[in-house]
Scaffold this motif. Structure first.
Motif, short mmCIF file in Angstrom:
data_model
loop_
_atom_site.label_atom_id
_atom_site.label_comp_id
_atom_site.label_asym_id
_atom_site.label_seq_id
_atom_site.Cartn_x
_atom_site.Cartn_y
_atom_site.Cartn_z
N LYS A 18 0.83 -1.20 0.00
CA LYS A 18 0.00 0.00 0.00
C LYS A 18 0.87 1.26 0.00
O LYS A 18 0.59 2.21 -0.73
N ASP A 19 1.94 1.28 0.80
CA ASP A 19 2.85 2.43 0.83
C ASP A 19 3.47 2.67 -0.55
O ASP A 19 3.57 3.80 -1.02
N GLN A 23 2.23 1.67 -3.43
CA GLN A 23 1.18 2.09 -4.36
C GLN A 23 0.86 3.56 -4.19
O GLN A 23 0.66 4.28 -5.17
N VAL A 24 0.81 4.06 -2.96
CA VAL A 24 0.55 5.48 -2.72
C VAL A 24 1.63 6.31 -3.38
O VAL A 24 1.36 7.30 -4.07
N ASN A 84 1.20 6.22 -7.18
CA ASN A 84 0.05 7.03 -7.60
C ASN A 84 0.39 8.51 -7.62
O ASN A 84 -0.05 9.25 -8.49
#
Length: 81
Positions: free
Chosen positions: A63-64, A66-67, A70
């Protein structure tokens, strides 16, 4: 433009984006991207390894990462999942 591999030649297709191989612009763009990676990404991502023309980004969680991707993605529509 067809693509040749060990087994065959693909059907021709149109290339709509990118820089042609051998273009004088290719090394310039490569250097700009590599400069950005070496100067800005290490401060934002815990582990960044750069060797020749390969770059490996690692974060504590998917998730980190991916952030981060993005935020820095021009399309902002790609997910790792």
């Amino acid at each position: 433009m067809p693509v040749q591999n060990l087994a065959s030649l693909s059907e021709a297709f149109e290339v709509k984006v990118g820089v042609q191989q051998g273009s004088a612009l290719s090394p310039f763009l490569f250097n700009i991207v590599t400069d950005y990676l070496t100067n800005y990404i290490p401060a934002l991502i815990p582990w960044t390894m750069i060797y020749a023309d390969d770059t490996d980004l690692a974060a504590n969680t998917a998730k980190d990462l991916q952030v981060f991707l993005n935020i820095h993605s021009p399309s902002r529509g790609t997910d790792l999942e």
